[in-house]
Write an enzyme that holds these catalytic residues in place. Structure first.
Site, PDB file in Angstrom:
ATOM      1  N   VAL A  44       0.356  -1.454  -0.434  1.00  0.00           N
ATOM      2  CA  VAL A  44      -0.396  -0.078  -0.131  1.00  0.00           C
ATOM      3  C   VAL A  44       0.952   1.035  -0.257  1.00  0.00           C
ATOM      4  CG1 VAL A  44      -1.687   1.429   1.488  1.00  0.00           C
ATOM      5  CG2 VAL A  44      -1.934  -0.592   1.345  1.00  0.00           C
ATOM      6  N   CYS A  45       1.687   1.567   0.790  1.00  0.00           N
ATOM      7  CA  CYS A  45       3.179   2.491   1.085  1.00  0.00           C
ATOM      8  C   CYS A  45       3.760   3.318  -0.122  1.00  0.00           C
ATOM      9  CB  CYS A  45       4.507   1.883   1.884  1.00  0.00           C
ATOM     10  SG  CYS A  45       3.369   1.910   3.321  1.00  0.00           S
ATOM     11  N   THR A  46       3.330   1.351  -1.410  1.00  0.00           N
ATOM     12  CA  THR A  46       4.347   1.843  -2.464  1.00  0.00           C
ATOM     13  C   THR A  46       3.279   2.593  -3.395  1.00  0.00           C
ATOM     14  OG1 THR A  46       5.869   0.047  -2.596  1.00  0.00           O
ATOM     15  CG2 THR A  46       5.088   0.842  -4.616  1.00  0.00           C
ATOM     16  N   LEU A  49       2.731   6.125  -2.034  1.00  0.00           N
ATOM     17  CA  LEU A  49       4.098   7.454  -2.671  1.00  0.00           C
ATOM     18  C   LEU A  49       4.336   7.695  -3.866  1.00  0.00           C
ATOM     19  CD1 LEU A  49       4.717   6.622   0.122  1.00  0.00           C
ATOM     20  CD2 LEU A  49       7.586   7.233  -0.245  1.00  0.00           C
TER      21      LEU A  49
END
Length: 212
Positions: A44-46, A49
């Site tokens: 999810v973080c990928t 960002l």
């Protein structure tokens, strides 16, 4: 430390993928989107960002600088940037703070032990050029943020600052806005809103968005 709307955003100096950053001087006359993610090399973080990088033009139109942070090391961030760029088909164009000592996470209360024991949750702070906190949001680790909503709120805040209007429920850019109840001078109202307004109640006055 509990931070509330209107508080001055705590200053700090921390390493980042673009060199050392001291928040207040780095921000200059810009708004800042400071947002934390739980960990590098997570799905999810990928996507978050990567999508933030794709919004570079939208942030620039609003005079906003993006700044990400997690408790991962600078070395980890530097390696992860390649994954973000390859999988999200974008060039990363904003810094990621390396907060291994949790300086920023502690200042901004980004670690919620009952949610994630040792990692930063998905926190959002929007900070204006006066260094005041204007928006706070917190998301669970499993839910990616809606960055269109973050842009919508920034638009609303900037409209209020510049035009003395508020935005009603589900407002989108270009919709009618509300004249703030504190504005009562008839001459100023006429000057600010030459297209007039609809008064549904004395306190509820709808007018076309003034910067459109």
């Amino acid at each position: 430390m509990t931070l509330r709307l209107g508080d001055i955003a705590p200053d700090f100096t921390q390493e980042s993928t673009e060199g050392p950053i001291t928040l207040h001087s780095w921000a200059g006359n810009s708004w800042v989107l400071l947002f934390s993610h739980p960990a590098d090399f997570t799905p999810v973080c990928t996507t978050e960002l990567g999508f933030t990088a794709k919004l570079k033009g939208e942030f620039a139109k609003r005079n906003v600088k993006a700044l990400a942070v997690s408790v991962d090391s600078l070395e980890s961030h530097s390696r992860w940037v390649g994954d973000i760029e390859e999988t999200q088909d974008v060039k990363l164009n904003f810094p990621i703070l390396a907060d291994a000592d949790r300086k920023v996470a502690t200042l901004y209360d980004m670690i919620h032990p009952n949610s994630l024991a040792n990692l930063t949750v998905r926190t959002v702070f929007v900070i204006d050029p006066e260094r005041k906190i204007r928006l706070t949001l917190t998301y669970p680790a499993s839910t990616g943020r809606n960055f269109h909503e973050i842009l919508r709120v920034i638009d609303s805040l900037q409209l209020t600052d510049n035009h003395k209007v508020a935005t009603p429920a589900n407002w989108q850019d270009g919709d009618d806005v509300v004249i703030v109840p504190s504005l009562t001078d008839a001459e100023e109202i006429q000057r600010r809103f030459p297209r007039g307004y609809r008064a549904l109640r004395p306190y509820l006055r709808l007018t076309p968005q003034p910067n459109r």
